[in-house]
Enzyme design. Structure first.
Site, PDB file in Angstrom:
ATOM      1  N   HIS A  97     -85.625  24.490  23.951  1.00  0.00           N
ATOM      2  CA  HIS A  97     -86.103  25.143  22.727  1.00  0.00           C
ATOM      3  C   HIS A  97     -84.983  25.257  21.702  1.00  0.00           C
ATOM      4  O   HIS A  97     -83.797  25.178  22.036  1.00  0.00           O
ATOM      5  CB  HIS A  97     -86.724  26.501  23.020  1.00  0.00           C
ATOM      6  CG  HIS A  97     -85.775  27.520  23.575  1.00  0.00           C
ATOM      7  ND1 HIS A  97     -85.334  27.512  24.880  1.00  0.00           N
ATOM      8  CD2 HIS A  97     -85.162  28.581  22.991  1.00  0.00           C
ATOM      9  CE1 HIS A  97     -84.515  28.525  25.080  1.00  0.00           C
ATOM     10  NE2 HIS A  97     -84.384  29.197  23.944  1.00  0.00           N
ATOM     11  N   HIS A  99     -83.022  27.198  20.032  1.00  0.00           N
ATOM     12  CA  HIS A  99     -82.089  28.303  19.808  1.00  0.00           C
ATOM     13  C   HIS A  99     -80.670  27.771  20.005  1.00  0.00           C
ATOM     14  O   HIS A  99     -80.448  26.827  20.766  1.00  0.00           O
ATOM     15  CB  HIS A  99     -82.344  29.460  20.789  1.00  0.00           C
ATOM     16  CG  HIS A  99     -83.470  30.351  20.356  1.00  0.00           C
ATOM     17  ND1 HIS A  99     -84.153  31.168  21.238  1.00  0.00           N
ATOM     18  CD2 HIS A  99     -84.038  30.550  19.141  1.00  0.00           C
ATOM     19  CE1 HIS A  99     -85.084  31.842  20.573  1.00  0.00           C
ATOM     20  NE2 HIS A  99     -85.040  31.486  19.302  1.00  0.00           N
ATOM     21  N   ASP A 101     -78.118  28.477  21.664  1.00  0.00           N
ATOM     22  CA  ASP A 101     -77.462  28.354  22.970  1.00  0.00           C
ATOM     23  C   ASP A 101     -78.003  27.181  23.809  1.00  0.00           C
ATOM     24  O   ASP A 101     -77.520  26.946  24.916  1.00  0.00           O
ATOM     25  CB  ASP A 101     -77.523  29.679  23.759  1.00  0.00           C
ATOM     26  CG  ASP A 101     -78.879  30.337  23.733  1.00  0.00           C
ATOM     27  OD1 ASP A 101     -79.730  29.955  22.914  1.00  0.00           O
ATOM     28  OD2 ASP A 101     -79.102  31.260  24.535  1.00  0.00           O
ATOM     29  N   HIS A 102     -78.987  26.470  23.283  1.00  0.00           N
ATOM     30  CA  HIS A 102     -79.521  25.294  23.985  1.00  0.00           C
ATOM     31  C   HIS A 102     -79.561  24.068  23.074  1.00  0.00           C
ATOM     32  O   HIS A 102     -79.682  22.939  23.547  1.00  0.00           O
ATOM     33  CB  HIS A 102     -80.929  25.582  24.523  1.00  0.00           C
ATOM     34  CG  HIS A 102     -81.018  26.886  25.236  1.00  0.00           C
ATOM     35  ND1 HIS A 102     -80.539  27.067  26.522  1.00  0.00           N
ATOM     36  CD2 HIS A 102     -81.460  28.104  24.828  1.00  0.00           C
ATOM     37  CE1 HIS A 102     -80.704  28.330  26.873  1.00  0.00           C
ATOM     38  NE2 HIS A 102     -81.249  28.986  25.865  1.00  0.00           N
ATOM     39  N   HIS A 173     -91.498  32.136  23.040  1.00  0.00           N
ATOM     40  CA  HIS A 173     -90.051  32.385  22.855  1.00  0.00           C
ATOM     41  C   HIS A 173     -89.580  31.641  21.603  1.00  0.00           C
ATOM     42  O   HIS A 173     -88.808  32.172  20.796  1.00  0.00           O
ATOM     43  CB  HIS A 173     -89.300  31.943  24.103  1.00  0.00           C
ATOM     44  CG  HIS A 173     -87.839  32.220  24.061  1.00  0.00           C
ATOM     45  ND1 HIS A 173     -87.296  33.434  24.387  1.00  0.00           N
ATOM     46  CD2 HIS A 173     -86.795  31.445  23.701  1.00  0.00           C
ATOM     47  CE1 HIS A 173     -85.981  33.392  24.235  1.00  0.00           C
ATOM     48  NE2 HIS A 173     -85.653  32.187  23.812  1.00  0.00           N
ATOM     49  N   TYR A 204     -89.769  40.682  20.150  1.00  0.00           N
ATOM     50  CA  TYR A 204     -90.836  40.172  19.286  1.00  0.00           C
ATOM     51  C   TYR A 204     -91.964  41.203  19.143  1.00  0.00           C
ATOM     52  O   TYR A 204     -92.201  42.021  20.020  1.00  0.00           O
ATOM     53  CB  TYR A 204     -91.411  38.873  19.866  1.00  0.00           C
ATOM     54  CG  TYR A 204     -90.434  37.713  19.906  1.00  0.00           C
ATOM     55  CD1 TYR A 204     -89.285  37.692  19.114  1.00  0.00           C
ATOM     56  CD2 TYR A 204     -90.667  36.632  20.765  1.00  0.00           C
ATOM     57  CE1 TYR A 204     -88.404  36.617  19.165  1.00  0.00           C
ATOM     58  CE2 TYR A 204     -89.787  35.556  20.816  1.00  0.00           C
ATOM     59  CZ  TYR A 204     -88.657  35.557  20.015  1.00  0.00           C
ATOM     60  OH  TYR A 204     -87.792  34.500  20.079  1.00  0.00           O
ATOM     61  N   HIS A 238     -81.542  29.022  31.333  1.00  0.00           N
ATOM     62  CA  HIS A 238     -80.497  30.018  31.585  1.00  0.00           C
ATOM     63  C   HIS A 238     -80.232  30.107  33.085  1.00  0.00           C
ATOM     64  O   HIS A 238     -81.170  30.260  33.874  1.00  0.00           O
ATOM     65  CB  HIS A 238     -80.913  31.404  31.069  1.00  0.00           C
ATOM     66  CG  HIS A 238     -80.711  31.561  29.594  1.00  0.00           C
ATOM     67  ND1 HIS A 238     -79.477  31.844  29.043  1.00  0.00           N
ATOM     68  CD2 HIS A 238     -81.564  31.450  28.559  1.00  0.00           C
ATOM     69  CE1 HIS A 238     -79.585  31.915  27.735  1.00  0.00           C
ATOM     70  NE2 HIS A 238     -80.850  31.675  27.397  1.00  0.00           N
TER      71      HIS A 238
HETATM   72 ZN   LIG Z   1     -83.802  31.180  23.415  1.00  0.00          ZN
END
Ligand SMILES: [Zn+2]
Length: 296
Positions: A97, A99, A101-102, A173, A204, A238
């Site tokens: 996804h 974000h 950190d990915h 997410h 959220y 994660h």
């Molecule tokens: Zn995320």
């Protein structure tokens, strides 16, 4: 306890101190280097301690899932080389996804590998904009923009050198959050592998106003999808979602059967985050109801 700490809180900490980049303790802690290793068959771990990245090798080139932070990309490159593979043999780049950190390292990894980047339509815009205009984080979680060469829909597959990976859209997410599945053969036995996209609902909003229209229905659908996936090997974006460090250590000690074979852990993970989502939804419903009842 399935997770040792609250991801929502960590993620928000990360968000609020993002300007500090990798000097920020949470992202530094998530990005410690890990010696790369073979999980099973032609599936390898090439990510960091908490932000995961997976390499699937084939005779026709390799598939790389997730790019970590901007600062993870050099680790991933080094890890691929350490395993004895060539970076330029990575033909397909995928993402769980959009974000930071990915997706942070994807632009560099795409440039260095020349791989085709395939992502879900729901996240394609956010990836192209480098995280700007996120429905929750606005412009605060930005990363280097990355061009999407091809979008993929729910249930569609990609194939390389006889290795097939299927995309299961698990939005909420992020709008295009994707769970990838594949089958990895190790000797005689094939294993169903699930790379679960983040199922966390963070902070959220679902009621009275949704963070984006349809987000609550998206989460409901996501958990229904996740529950139905056959899973032998449980992986995710994660490390703490699937007790990565602990399982890695057990595998290193030669534990048999392979500790990454964890269908029960997968079921518990899905149930845990489904319950967490419903708890948040119920709390918000109660708060909205009491707000309406409060006299003027
Ligand atoms: Zn995320």
């Amino acid at each position: 306890m399935l997770v040792k700490f609250s991801f929502s809180l960590l993620f928000l900490t990360l968000n609020s101190s993002l300007a500090l980049g990798q000097a920020e303790p949470t992202s530094r802690a998530w990005n410690k280097s890990v010696p790369p290793f073979r999980i099973v068959g032609n599936l390898y771990y090439v990510g960091a301690t908490e932000v995961c990245s997976f390499l699937i090798t084939t005779s026709q080139g390799h598939i790389l899932l997730d790019g970590g932070f901007v600062e993870t990309a050099p680790q991933i490159e080094q890890n691929i080389a350490t395993l004895g593979f060539k970076l330029e043999d990575v033909r397909i780049l995928l993402n769980s996804h959009a974000h930071l950190d990915h997706a942070g390292g994807l632009a560099e990894l795409k440039r260095k590998t020349g791989a085709k980047f395939i992502a879900a339509a729901g996240d394609a815009e956010l990836l192209k904009k480098g995280g700007h205009g996120d429905f929750r984080f606005g412009d605060t979680l930005s990363f280097p923009p990355v061009d999407v060469d091809q979008t993929i829909g729910d249930g569609e597959s990609i194939e390389l050198g006889g290795q097939k990976l299927t995309a299961h859209l698990t939005p909420g997410h992020t709008k295009g959050n994707t769970t990838w599945t594949t089958r990895i053969s190790d000797g005689a036995r094939p294993y169903d592998v699930v790379f679960a996209g983040s199922p966390t609902a963070l902070d959220y909003q679902f009621v009275p106003k949704e963070s984006y229209p349809g987000i609550a229905a998206d989460f409901e659908r996501t958990f229904a999808v996740l529950k139905n996936l056959p899973c032998d090997i449980f992986l995710s974006d994660h490390g703490s979602f699937f007790s990565f460090l602990e399982k890695r250590e057990r595998l290193g000690r030669g534990e048999n059967p392979n500790p990454f074979i964890d269908p029960d852990g997968y079921k518990k993970f899905v149930t845990h985050y489904e319950e967490e989502f419903h708890d948040k939804l119920e709390l918000q419903k109660k708060a909205a109801a009491s707000a309406t009842l409060t006299p003027e």
